[in-house]
Design a protein around this motif. Structure first.
Motif, PDB file in Angstrom:
ATOM      1  N   ARG A 270       6.676   0.046 -11.192  1.00 37.23           N
ATOM      2  CA  ARG A 270       6.712  -0.277  -9.768  1.00 37.23           C
ATOM      3  C   ARG A 270       5.637  -1.282  -9.371  1.00 37.23           C
ATOM      4  O   ARG A 270       5.851  -2.162  -8.552  1.00 37.23           O
ATOM      5  N   ALA A 271       4.430  -1.113  -9.961  1.00 35.90           N
ATOM      6  CA  ALA A 271       3.348  -2.023  -9.586  1.00 35.90           C
ATOM      7  C   ALA A 271       3.660  -3.452  -9.983  1.00 35.90           C
ATOM      8  O   ALA A 271       3.144  -4.400  -9.421  1.00 35.90           O
ATOM      9  N   GLY A 272       4.528  -3.626 -10.985  1.00 35.03           N
ATOM     10  CA  GLY A 272       4.860  -4.956 -11.434  1.00 35.03           C
ATOM     11  C   GLY A 272       6.073  -5.545 -10.769  1.00 35.03           C
ATOM     12  O   GLY A 272       6.492  -6.633 -11.137  1.00 35.03           O
ATOM     13  N   LYS A 273       6.665  -4.833  -9.816  1.00 37.08           N
ATOM     14  CA  LYS A 273       7.864  -5.311  -9.135  1.00 37.08           C
ATOM     15  C   LYS A 273       8.989  -5.542 -10.129  1.00 37.08           C
ATOM     16  O   LYS A 273       9.330  -4.647 -10.881  1.00 37.08           O
ATOM     17  N   ASP A 274       9.554  -6.728 -10.153  1.00 37.86           N
ATOM     18  CA  ASP A 274      10.756  -6.957 -10.943  1.00 37.86           C
ATOM     19  C   ASP A 274      10.444  -7.193 -12.420  1.00 37.86           C
ATOM     20  O   ASP A 274      10.673  -6.340 -13.251  1.00 37.86           O
ATOM     21  N   ASP A 275       9.870  -8.351 -12.716  1.00 39.50           N
ATOM     22  CA  ASP A 275       9.633  -8.696 -14.116  1.00 39.50           C
ATOM     23  C   ASP A 275       8.350  -9.501 -14.193  1.00 39.50           C
ATOM     24  O   ASP A 275       8.315 -10.668 -13.833  1.00 39.50           O
ATOM     25  N   LEU A 276       7.309  -8.857 -14.690  1.00 36.69           N
ATOM     26  CA  LEU A 276       6.019  -9.519 -14.730  1.00 36.69           C
ATOM     27  C   LEU A 276       5.906 -10.552 -15.838  1.00 36.69           C
ATOM     28  O   LEU A 276       4.863 -11.185 -15.981  1.00 36.69           O
ATOM     29  N   HIS A 277       6.940 -10.692 -16.643  1.00 35.30           N
ATOM     30  CA  HIS A 277       6.925 -11.790 -17.599  1.00 35.30           C
ATOM     31  C   HIS A 277       7.017 -13.120 -16.868  1.00 35.30           C
ATOM     32  O   HIS A 277       6.556 -14.147 -17.358  1.00 35.30           O
ATOM     33  N   LEU A 278       7.610 -13.100 -15.695  1.00 33.25           N
ATOM     34  CA  LEU A 278       7.710 -14.329 -14.911  1.00 33.25           C
ATOM     35  C   LEU A 278       6.383 -14.614 -14.257  1.00 33.25           C
ATOM     36  O   LEU A 278       5.790 -13.751 -13.614  1.00 33.25           O
ATOM     37  N   ARG A 279       5.866 -15.804 -14.412  1.00 27.45           N
ATOM     38  CA  ARG A 279       4.589 -16.194 -13.839  1.00 27.45           C
ATOM     39  C   ARG A 279       4.766 -16.850 -12.482  1.00 27.45           C
ATOM     40  O   ARG A 279       3.837 -17.470 -11.970  1.00 27.45           O
ATOM     41  N   GLN A 280       5.933 -16.710 -11.877  1.00 29.35           N
ATOM     42  CA  GLN A 280       6.186 -17.258 -10.562  1.00 29.35           C
ATOM     43  C   GLN A 280       6.936 -16.227  -9.741  1.00 29.35           C
ATOM     44  O   GLN A 280       7.519 -15.281 -10.272  1.00 29.35           O
ATOM     45  N   ALA A 281       6.894 -16.399  -8.430  1.00 26.42           N
ATOM     46  CA  ALA A 281       7.616 -15.515  -7.523  1.00 26.42           C
ATOM     47  C   ALA A 281       7.735 -16.216  -6.182  1.00 26.42           C
ATOM     48  O   ALA A 281       6.913 -17.083  -5.849  1.00 26.42           O
ATOM     49  N   PRO A 282       8.746 -15.867  -5.391  1.00 21.21           N
ATOM     50  CA  PRO A 282       8.820 -16.431  -4.041  1.00 21.21           C
ATOM     51  C   PRO A 282       7.571 -16.090  -3.239  1.00 21.21           C
ATOM     52  O   PRO A 282       6.944 -15.047  -3.447  1.00 21.21           O
ATOM     53  N   LEU A 283       7.223 -16.979  -2.339  1.00 19.77           N
ATOM     54  CA  LEU A 283       6.018 -16.777  -1.533  1.00 19.77           C
ATOM     55  C   LEU A 283       6.049 -15.437  -0.815  1.00 19.77           C
ATOM     56  O   LEU A 283       5.049 -14.714  -0.769  1.00 19.77           O
ATOM     57  N   ALA A 285       7.536 -12.690  -1.689  1.00 19.68           N
ATOM     58  CA  ALA A 285       7.345 -11.589  -2.626  1.00 19.68           C
ATOM     59  C   ALA A 285       5.869 -11.416  -2.969  1.00 19.68           C
ATOM     60  O   ALA A 285       5.363 -10.292  -3.071  1.00 19.68           O
ATOM     61  N   VAL A 286       5.157 -12.522  -3.136  1.00 22.36           N
ATOM     62  CA  VAL A 286       3.730 -12.441  -3.435  1.00 22.36           C
ATOM     63  C   VAL A 286       2.968 -11.843  -2.257  1.00 22.36           C
ATOM     64  O   VAL A 286       2.066 -11.005  -2.432  1.00 22.36           O
ATOM     65  N   LEU A 287       3.321 -12.251  -1.032  1.00 21.93           N
ATOM     66  CA  LEU A 287       2.642 -11.719   0.147  1.00 21.93           C
ATOM     67  C   LEU A 287       2.894 -10.224   0.294  1.00 21.93           C
ATOM     68  O   LEU A 287       1.976  -9.453   0.607  1.00 21.93           O
ATOM     69  N   ARG A 288       4.123  -9.798   0.068  1.00 18.99           N
ATOM     70  CA  ARG A 288       4.424  -8.369   0.177  1.00 18.99           C
ATOM     71  C   ARG A 288       3.740  -7.574  -0.923  1.00 18.99           C
ATOM     72  O   ARG A 288       3.285  -6.443  -0.696  1.00 18.99           O
ATOM     73  N   GLU A 289       3.668  -8.133  -2.108  1.00 17.28           N
ATOM     74  CA  GLU A 289       2.973  -7.436  -3.189  1.00 17.28           C
ATOM     75  C   GLU A 289       1.490  -7.291  -2.890  1.00 17.28           C
ATOM     76  O   GLU A 289       0.884  -6.243  -3.152  1.00 17.28           O
ATOM     77  N   ALA A 290       0.882  -8.346  -2.344  1.00 19.77           N
ATOM     78  CA  ALA A 290      -0.535  -8.279  -2.005  1.00 19.77           C
ATOM     79  C   ALA A 290      -0.806  -7.235  -0.928  1.00 19.77           C
ATOM     80  O   ALA A 290      -1.835  -6.556  -0.949  1.00 19.77           O
ATOM     81  N   ALA A 291       0.107  -7.084   0.026  1.00 20.21           N
ATOM     82  CA  ALA A 291      -0.104  -6.159   1.141  1.00 20.21           C
ATOM     83  C   ALA A 291       0.355  -4.743   0.835  1.00 20.21           C
ATOM     84  O   ALA A 291       0.012  -3.813   1.584  1.00 20.21           O
ATOM     85  N   GLU A 292       1.100  -4.530  -0.245  1.00 24.48           N
ATOM     86  CA  GLU A 292       1.714  -3.227  -0.510  1.00 24.48           C
ATOM     87  C   GLU A 292       0.725  -2.064  -0.547  1.00 24.48           C
ATOM     88  O   GLU A 292       0.998  -1.010   0.040  1.00 24.48           O
ATOM     89  N   PRO A 293      -0.466  -2.173  -1.182  1.00 26.00           N
ATOM     90  CA  PRO A 293      -1.369  -1.014  -1.213  1.00 26.00           C
ATOM     91  C   PRO A 293      -1.852  -0.566   0.160  1.00 26.00           C
ATOM     92  O   PRO A 293      -2.315   0.568   0.305  1.00 26.00           O
ATOM     93  N   HIS A 294      -1.757  -1.436   1.175  1.00 26.96           N
ATOM     94  CA  HIS A 294      -2.263  -1.095   2.506  1.00 26.96           C
ATOM     95  C   HIS A 294      -1.138  -0.858   3.517  1.00 26.96           C
ATOM     96  O   HIS A 294      -1.410  -0.745   4.711  1.00 26.96           O
ATOM     97  N   ALA A 295       0.088  -0.765   3.033  1.00 30.45           N
ATOM     98  CA  ALA A 295       1.225  -0.598   3.941  1.00 30.45           C
ATOM     99  C   ALA A 295       1.337   0.819   4.487  1.00 30.45           C
ATOM    100  O   ALA A 295       2.035   1.042   5.475  1.00 30.45           O
ATOM    101  N   THR A 296       0.664   1.775   3.862  1.00 30.94           N
ATOM    102  CA  THR A 296       0.777   3.183   4.285  1.00 30.94           C
ATOM    103  C   THR A 296      -0.527   3.697   4.879  1.00 30.94           C
ATOM    104  O   THR A 296      -0.780   4.907   4.832  1.00 30.94           O
ATOM    105  N   ARG A 297      -1.322   2.829   5.431  1.00 31.92           N
ATOM    106  CA  ARG A 297      -2.617   3.246   5.972  1.00 31.92           C
ATOM    107  C   ARG A 297      -2.607   3.421   7.491  1.00 31.92           C
ATOM    108  O   ARG A 297      -3.646   3.415   8.129  1.00 31.92           O
ATOM    109  N   GLY A 298      -1.435   3.578   8.060  1.00 28.64           N
ATOM    110  CA  GLY A 298      -1.329   3.855   9.487  1.00 28.64           C
ATOM    111  C   GLY A 298      -1.226   2.639  10.383  1.00 28.64           C
ATOM    112  O   GLY A 298      -1.138   2.781  11.607  1.00 28.64           O
ATOM    113  N   LYS A 299      -1.226   1.437   9.816  1.00 32.36           N
ATOM    114  CA  LYS A 299      -1.069   0.224  10.605  1.00 32.36           C
ATOM    115  C   LYS A 299       0.229  -0.467  10.184  1.00 32.36           C
ATOM    116  O   LYS A 299       0.638  -0.387   9.026  1.00 32.36           O
TER     117      LYS A 299
END
Length: 470
Positions: A270-283, A285-299
C-alpha cells in the motif's frame, strides 16, 4: 530518533568532539613561540628579565604536553570539563608569563584573547563566560601588578598610562567582541551542519522506504501468477473431491492460504501505491502520496488538481504532467503538508499549476499564518522564538525548531525547486471565519525541465525493469 542522536543534533555533546592531539599541537605551537620570544629578548635585545622563572613557566606547558602524549592515546576525545581545564591552564600559564615579562607593557599581551576564541568555538556558553571573565580579571590584574620590563642598562620600558589604559580597554573589548563573534559564527555553522545531517537522515529513510516498497511491489508482481495458479488448482480439486470431505477440506485450506498471501502482499504494497518500479507518476498522484500520512489527522485536505489527465483548468496548460517520483520530492512535500495540518483549523488546500516552462505546487491552510517575527527566517535550521499566548492556546504541545521546514526546503531545492512563504491575510484584519484560505501559503516552483518525467533531459526511459540491487 534515539536520545543520543537528538543530543548531538542539538549540539549538547559537541564539547566531546575535540581530540587531545588537537590541543596539544596548538600548545606545541605556543611553546615554540614563547621560547622564541624569550630568546630574542635575551640575546638580541638583551632585556633584563627573570628568564629562569619564564623558562620554568614554559617548561610546565612542555611537561604537560609530554605527559599527555605518554599517558593518553592520540585519538582521545576530551570531555567538556577536560576541554575547559586545558583552556583554563593555557590562559593562566600565559597570564603568569606576562606577569614575569612586563604585564600589559609586553606587546604579546594581546595573545590572551586566544584561549577565549578557542573556548567560544569549542565549549558551551557557560564555559565561554567563565573563560572570558577569567581573561578580563587577568588583564586587569596585569595592568597594575607585574614585574618590570628592564632594558640592558637597567632602565624600565614602560608605556604611558594613557596607552596602558588603552591597551587594557582594547584587550577587554577584544575578549568580549571575539567571544561573541566567534560564538555566533560557530553556532551558525554548527546549526547548519546539524540540520544538513538531519536532512540526510530524513532522505536516507525516505529512500529506504521507497526501495522497500519496490521490493514489495516486485514480490507481489512475481508471486501473483503462482498464487493465482494455486488458487485455480485448489478450486478444481475441491470440485473433484466432493466424495472425500477430508481431502476437500485440505484443498479449501490451500485456497484460503493463497488468498491470505495475496492480501498480505497487497497490504504491504500500500505504501508503494501502484508500482514502485516506475520512477515517474502523475503530479496529482505524487501530491496525494505525500499528503496520505496526514489525511487522517482530523483536518480536511483538498486537492485542486481534479481536471483529469487530459483536461486543462485555471493555471494549467496542456495535460497533467508526469513528474519524477523522487524521495526528495515526496518527503519535502510531506513535511510542508504536515506543517499545514499542524497549524490549520479545519482545512488544507493543495493546488497544482503547470505550464510549458514551470510546475507549481501551492499549499495553503486556514490557520493563523506565520508570525511576522519569523516569516523572514523561515527555512533556517533550529529557529527558536518566544511563543505568544495565542500560539500556546492553539498548540500547547508544539515545540518546533524550524527543522522540518528546513529539511523540506533543502530537499526540494536539491531537485531544482524554489520556495516562497507568505500569509493569506494580515493579523490586523481581525479573526477570519473557518474555512477561508487565510493561513500560511507555501509555493514550490520547479522549472519543468528539472522534474518533468516525460520530456527533456530527465525523461524516464520506458523499458524492461532492472533487478533491484540489495
Amino acid at each position: 530518533m534515539p536520545d543520543t542522536i537528538e543530543r548531538v543534533l542539538a549540539g549538547q555533546e559537541r564539547g566531546s568532539w575535540i581530540r587531545l592531539r588537537t590541543l596539544t599541537m596548538l600548545r606545541w605551537g605556543a611553546i615554540f613561540g614563547q621560547v622564541s620570544a624569550l630568546l630574542v629578548a635575551q640575546y638580541v635585545y638583551q632585556l633584563q628579565l627573570e628568564f629562569g622563572l619564564a623558562y620554568f613557566v614554559v617548561g610546565i606547558s612542555l611537561a604537560g604536553n609530554l605527559i599527555a602524549g605518554v599517558v593518553f592515546p592520540e585519538s582521545k576525545r576530551l570531555t567538556e570539563v577536560e576541554n575547559l581545564l586545558l583552556v583554563l591552564f593555557d590562559l593562566l600559564q600565559l597570564s603568569l608569563l606576562l606577569y614575569l615579562t612586563g604585564g600589559l607593557n609586553n606587546p604579546f599581551s594581546v595573545l590572551i584573547m586566544g584561549p577565549v576564541t578557542v573556548s567560544a568555538v569549542a565549549l558551551t556558553l557557560r564555559s565561554l563566560i567563565f573563560i572570558g571573565a577569567t581573561a578580563i580579571v587577568s588583564v586587569t590584574v596585569l595592568a597594575r601588578y607585574h614585574m618590570p620590563l628592564l632594558y640592558h642598562d637597567g632602565s624600565e620600558l614602560e608605556i604611558l598610562p594613557i596607552f596602558l589604559f588603552g591597551s587594557w580597554l582594547a584587550i577587554v573589548i577584544g575578549v568580549i567582541f571575539l567571544g561573541i563573534y566567534s560564538r555566533w559564527i560557530a553556532s551558525e555553522m554548527h546549526a547548519m551542519s546539524d540540520a544538513l545531517t538531519a536532512a540526510k537522515m530524513a532522505l536516507a529513510r525516505e529512500q529506504k522506504l521507497t526501495d522497500l516498497g519496490g521490493v514489495v511491489a516486485a514480490a507481489a508482481h512475481e508471486l501473483g501468477t503462482p498464487l493465482a495458479t494455486i488458487k485455480l488448482t485448489s478450486a478444481e480439486l475441491m470440485e473433484e473431491l466432493d466424495d472425500r470431505p477430508e481431502l476437500q477440506e485440505d484443498a479449501r485450506l490451500i485456497r484460503e492460504q493463497a488468498d491470505r498471501c495475496r492480501d498480505i502482499l497487497r497490504s504491504m504494497g500500500r505504501a508503494g501505491k501502484d508500482d514502485l518500479h516506475l520512477r515517474q507518476a502523475p503530479l496529482s498522484a505524487v501530491l496525494r502520496e505525500a499528503a496520505e500520512p496526514h489525511a487522517t489527522r482530523g483536518k480536511t485536505i483538498h486537492f485542486d488538481e481534479d481536471d483529469g489527465p487530459g483536461q486543462e483548468g485555471p493555471g494549467q496548460e496542456g495535460p497533467q504532467p508526469a513528474i519524477l517520483r523522487r524521495p526528495e520530492v515526496i518527503h519535502g512535500l510531506r513535511n510542508l503538508v504536515q506543517n499545514a495540518v499542524d497549524f490549520a483549523r479545519t482545512s488544507i488546500w493543495v493546488e497544482a499549476e503547470w505550464s510549458e516552462t514551470r510546475i507549481l505546487v501551492r499549499i495553503t491552510d486556514d490557520g493563523l499564518g506565520y508570525s511576522p517575527s519569523v516569516i523572514g527566517r523561515i527555512g533556517d535550521p533550529f529557529m527558536r522564538r518566544r511563543r505568544s499566548q495565542r500560539d500556546l492556546r492553539q498548540r500547547p504541545e508544539y515545540e518546533g525548531m524550524g527543522l522540518g521546514l528546513f529539511i523540506a526546503k533543502t530537499l526540494l531545492e536539491r531537485t531544482g525547486a524554489e520556495l516562497s512563504f507568505a500569509n493569506g491575510s494580515d493579523e490586523t484584519t481581525g479573526p477570519q471565519p473557518p474555512g477561508a484560505r487565510t493561513g500560511a501559503i507555501v509555493e514550490v516552483t520547479w522549472p519543468r525541465s528539472k522534474i518533468d518525467a516525460r520530456d527533456g533531459e530527465n525523461a524516464v526511459k520506458i523499458g524492461k525493469n532492472q533487478p533491484i540491487e540489495i
